[in-house]
Design a protein around this motif. Structure first.
Motif, PDB file in Angstrom:
ATOM      1  N   THR A   1     -81.173   3.569 -40.185  1.00  0.00           N
ATOM      2  CA  THR A   1     -80.015   2.692 -40.092  1.00  0.00           C
ATOM      3  C   THR A   1     -78.960   3.102 -41.109  1.00  0.00           C
ATOM      4  OG1 THR A   1     -81.471   0.914 -39.395  1.00  0.00           O
ATOM      5  CG2 THR A   1     -79.288   0.297 -40.159  1.00  0.00           C
ATOM      6  N   ASN A   2     -79.395   3.460 -42.325  1.00  0.00           N
ATOM      7  CA  ASN A   2     -78.439   3.902 -43.333  1.00  0.00           C
ATOM      8  C   ASN A   2     -77.719   5.169 -42.894  1.00  0.00           C
ATOM      9  OD1 ASN A   2     -78.870   1.830 -45.070  1.00  0.00           O
ATOM     10  ND2 ASN A   2     -80.383   2.914 -46.299  1.00  0.00           N
ATOM     11  N   LEU A   3     -78.425   6.078 -42.263  1.00  0.00           N
ATOM     12  CA  LEU A   3     -77.818   7.314 -41.792  1.00  0.00           C
ATOM     13  C   LEU A   3     -76.749   7.027 -40.753  1.00  0.00           C
ATOM     14  CD1 LEU A   3     -78.668  10.620 -41.703  1.00  0.00           C
ATOM     15  CD2 LEU A   3     -79.083   9.865 -39.387  1.00  0.00           C
ATOM     16  N   VAL A   4     -77.057   6.174 -39.789  1.00  0.00           N
ATOM     17  CA  VAL A   4     -76.091   5.848 -38.739  1.00  0.00           C
ATOM     18  C   VAL A   4     -74.893   5.120 -39.342  1.00  0.00           C
ATOM     19  CG1 VAL A   4     -75.754   4.485 -36.652  1.00  0.00           C
ATOM     20  CG2 VAL A   4     -77.832   5.821 -36.925  1.00  0.00           C
ATOM     21  N   THR A   5     -75.156   4.174 -40.242  1.00  0.00           N
ATOM     22  CA  THR A   5     -74.065   3.429 -40.863  1.00  0.00           C
ATOM     23  C   THR A   5     -73.191   4.344 -41.714  1.00  0.00           C
ATOM     24  OG1 THR A   5     -75.509   1.509 -40.935  1.00  0.00           O
ATOM     25  CG2 THR A   5     -73.539   1.438 -42.298  1.00  0.00           C
ATOM     26  N   ALA A   6     -73.816   5.235 -42.466  1.00  0.00           N
ATOM     27  CA  ALA A   6     -73.044   6.140 -43.320  1.00  0.00           C
ATOM     28  C   ALA A   6     -72.170   7.074 -42.492  1.00  0.00           C
ATOM     29  CB  ALA A   6     -73.987   6.953 -44.210  1.00  0.00           C
ATOM     30  N   VAL A   7     -72.717   7.597 -41.414  1.00  0.00           N
ATOM     31  CA  VAL A   7     -71.919   8.489 -40.562  1.00  0.00           C
ATOM     32  C   VAL A   7     -70.805   7.713 -39.874  1.00  0.00           C
ATOM     33  CG1 VAL A   7     -71.997  10.004 -38.550  1.00  0.00           C
ATOM     34  CG2 VAL A   7     -73.778  10.152 -40.266  1.00  0.00           C
ATOM     35  N   LEU A   8     -71.089   6.472 -39.471  1.00  0.00           N
ATOM     36  CA  LEU A   8     -70.038   5.653 -38.844  1.00  0.00           C
ATOM     37  C   LEU A   8     -68.902   5.377 -39.819  1.00  0.00           C
ATOM     38  CD1 LEU A   8     -69.076   4.032 -36.390  1.00  0.00           C
ATOM     39  CD2 LEU A   8     -70.306   2.090 -37.320  1.00  0.00           C
ATOM     40  N   ILE A   9     -69.237   5.013 -41.055  1.00  0.00           N
ATOM     41  CA  ILE A   9     -68.199   4.755 -42.057  1.00  0.00           C
ATOM     42  C   ILE A   9     -67.425   6.032 -42.367  1.00  0.00           C
ATOM     43  CG2 ILE A   9     -67.828   4.132 -44.472  1.00  0.00           C
ATOM     44  CD1 ILE A   9     -70.186   2.175 -44.156  1.00  0.00           C
ATOM     45  N   ALA A  10     -68.149   7.137 -42.543  1.00  0.00           N
ATOM     46  CA  ALA A  10     -67.487   8.407 -42.862  1.00  0.00           C
ATOM     47  C   ALA A  10     -66.564   8.841 -41.732  1.00  0.00           C
ATOM     48  CB  ALA A  10     -68.538   9.476 -43.141  1.00  0.00           C
ATOM     49  N   ASN A  11     -67.042   8.709 -40.502  1.00  0.00           N
ATOM     50  CA  ASN A  11     -66.224   9.095 -39.348  1.00  0.00           C
ATOM     51  C   ASN A  11     -65.002   8.195 -39.219  1.00  0.00           C
ATOM     52  OD1 ASN A  11     -65.824  10.839 -37.164  1.00  0.00           O
ATOM     53  ND2 ASN A  11     -66.813   9.435 -35.745  1.00  0.00           N
ATOM     54  N   ALA A  12     -65.190   6.909 -39.446  1.00  0.00           N
ATOM     55  CA  ALA A  12     -64.059   5.978 -39.340  1.00  0.00           C
ATOM     56  C   ALA A  12     -63.009   6.264 -40.418  1.00  0.00           C
ATOM     57  CB  ALA A  12     -64.552   4.539 -39.458  1.00  0.00           C
ATOM     58  N   LEU A  13     -63.446   6.531 -41.643  1.00  0.00           N
ATOM     59  CA  LEU A  13     -62.486   6.812 -42.713  1.00  0.00           C
ATOM     60  C   LEU A  13     -61.747   8.123 -42.483  1.00  0.00           C
ATOM     61  CD1 LEU A  13     -64.360   5.616 -45.916  1.00  0.00           C
ATOM     62  CD2 LEU A  13     -62.370   4.587 -44.805  1.00  0.00           C
ATOM     63  N   SER A  14     -62.468   9.143 -42.043  1.00  0.00           N
ATOM     64  CA  SER A  14     -61.790  10.426 -41.816  1.00  0.00           C
ATOM     65  C   SER A  14     -60.823  10.326 -40.631  1.00  0.00           C
ATOM     66  CB  SER A  14     -62.806  11.542 -41.615  1.00  0.00           C
ATOM     67  OG  SER A  14     -63.544  11.337 -40.436  1.00  0.00           O
ATOM     68  N   TYR A  15     -61.210   9.604 -39.578  1.00  0.00           N
ATOM     69  CA  TYR A  15     -60.290   9.430 -38.451  1.00  0.00           C
ATOM     70  C   TYR A  15     -59.081   8.585 -38.852  1.00  0.00           C
ATOM     71  CZ  TYR A  15     -62.626  11.707 -34.586  1.00  0.00           C
ATOM     72  OH  TYR A  15     -63.132  12.658 -33.732  1.00  0.00           O
ATOM     73  N   SER A  16     -59.286   7.607 -39.728  1.00  0.00           N
ATOM     74  CA  SER A  16     -58.153   6.801 -40.194  1.00  0.00           C
ATOM     75  C   SER A  16     -57.177   7.657 -40.976  1.00  0.00           C
ATOM     76  CB  SER A  16     -58.652   5.650 -41.057  1.00  0.00           C
ATOM     77  OG  SER A  16     -59.476   4.807 -40.321  1.00  0.00           O
ATOM     78  N   ALA A  17     -57.698   8.525 -41.850  1.00  0.00           N
ATOM     79  CA  ALA A  17     -56.824   9.402 -42.631  1.00  0.00           C
ATOM     80  C   ALA A  17     -56.059  10.359 -41.720  1.00  0.00           C
ATOM     81  CB  ALA A  17     -57.644  10.176 -43.658  1.00  0.00           C
ATOM     82  N   ILE A  18     -56.735  10.893 -40.724  1.00  0.00           N
ATOM     83  CA  ILE A  18     -56.074  11.815 -39.793  1.00  0.00           C
ATOM     84  C   ILE A  18     -55.029  11.081 -38.964  1.00  0.00           C
ATOM     85  CG2 ILE A  18     -56.479  13.221 -37.731  1.00  0.00           C
ATOM     86  CD1 ILE A  18     -59.188  14.017 -39.050  1.00  0.00           C
ATOM     87  N   SER A  19     -55.347   9.853 -38.528  1.00  0.00           N
ATOM     88  CA  SER A  19     -54.374   9.063 -37.762  1.00  0.00           C
ATOM     89  C   SER A  19     -53.150   8.741 -38.600  1.00  0.00           C
ATOM     90  CB  SER A  19     -55.009   7.765 -37.269  1.00  0.00           C
ATOM     91  OG  SER A  19     -56.074   8.042 -36.409  1.00  0.00           O
ATOM     92  N   LEU A  20     -53.371   8.440 -39.883  1.00  0.00           N
ATOM     93  CA  LEU A  20     -52.247   8.164 -40.774  1.00  0.00           C
ATOM     94  C   LEU A  20     -51.348   9.388 -40.900  1.00  0.00           C
ATOM     95  CD1 LEU A  20     -51.001   6.090 -42.751  1.00  0.00           C
ATOM     96  CD2 LEU A  20     -52.372   7.164 -44.526  1.00  0.00           C
ATOM     97  N   ILE A  21     -51.939  10.556 -41.015  1.00  0.00           N
ATOM     98  CA  ILE A  21     -51.148  11.794 -41.102  1.00  0.00           C
ATOM     99  C   ILE A  21     -50.382  12.033 -39.809  1.00  0.00           C
ATOM    100  CG2 ILE A  21     -51.352  14.311 -41.238  1.00  0.00           C
ATOM    101  CD1 ILE A  21     -53.533  13.843 -43.321  1.00  0.00           C
ATOM    102  N   LEU A  22     -51.021  11.760 -38.660  1.00  0.00           N
ATOM    103  CA  LEU A  22     -50.326  11.947 -37.382  1.00  0.00           C
ATOM    104  C   LEU A  22     -49.130  11.003 -37.249  1.00  0.00           C
ATOM    105  CD1 LEU A  22     -53.237  12.511 -34.851  1.00  0.00           C
ATOM    106  CD2 LEU A  22     -51.505  14.136 -35.582  1.00  0.00           C
TER     107      LEU A  22
END
Length: 179
Positions: free
Chosen positions: A151-172
């Motif tokens: 569960t920690n692995l899935v949650t960590a990847v979900l948070i990491a993916n969401a933060l990186s996509y948010s940063a990329i969306s902000l740049i776009l």
């Protein structure tokens, strides 16, 4: 008859450079989250972040090149217009863009979880010798511990993916648009 892919006459250099920039943004963000959430050291979390981002990006491009010939002509022209000119031809395409963004986000998340699990399994030590007489109570505790780590692995990847996509969306959104 199967047609062999042709070498493109025009290379979308801007799209390639933006993709490289997005990977450079996503790797440190995801490495930090993996370090904090999964308690990997910085070197290991950076290694896992680089590996899952590069492999998921390569898988995404392969899927894109397989699906691109089946797109409608209007969607192809919108895609080409966005890649080369950073703008869309029609204004009615927002629904398709939002739906595509959700599909890309969750498919990337799914691929990253699978890749990280595969990396963790492939790099783990298989020479551990299990004790022969383990009682059922200990087995159930180990099963619960594995479920929590999973569960920690899935949650960590979900948070990491969401933060990186948010940063990329902000740049776009910060890229100036041509009218």
């Amino acid at each position: 008859m199967f047609d062999y892919p042709m070498i493109p006459e025009v290379i979308p250099l801007g799209a390639i450079l933006f993709n490289f920039l997005f990977i450079l943004i996503a790797i440190p963000i995801e490495a930090y989250i993996l370090n904090r959430r999964l308690k990997f050291d910085k070197r290991t979390s950076s290694y896992y972040a680089i590996a899952i981002n590069l492999f998921s990006n390569a898988i995404g491009w392969i899927i894109f090149f397989f699906l691109e010939p089946f797109l409608a002509v209007q969607l192809k022209s919108e895609l080409i217009s966005y890649i080369f000119f950073h703008r869309f031809i029609s204004f009615n395409i927002q629904t398709i863009i939002i739906l595509t963004a959700f599909i890309i986000f969750f498919s990337t998340f799914f691929i990253k979880v699978l890749l990280l699990r595969f990396l963790l399994l492939s790099l783990s030590d298989f020479k551990k010798i299990e004790p022969v007489n383990i009682n059922k109570r200990r087995n159930s505790r180990q099963d619960n511990k594995l479920k929590i780590q999973n569960t920690n692995l899935v949650t960590a990847v979900l948070i990491a993916n969401a933060l990186s996509y948010s940063a990329i969306s902000l740049i776009l959104f910060l890229i100036p648009r041509q009218v």
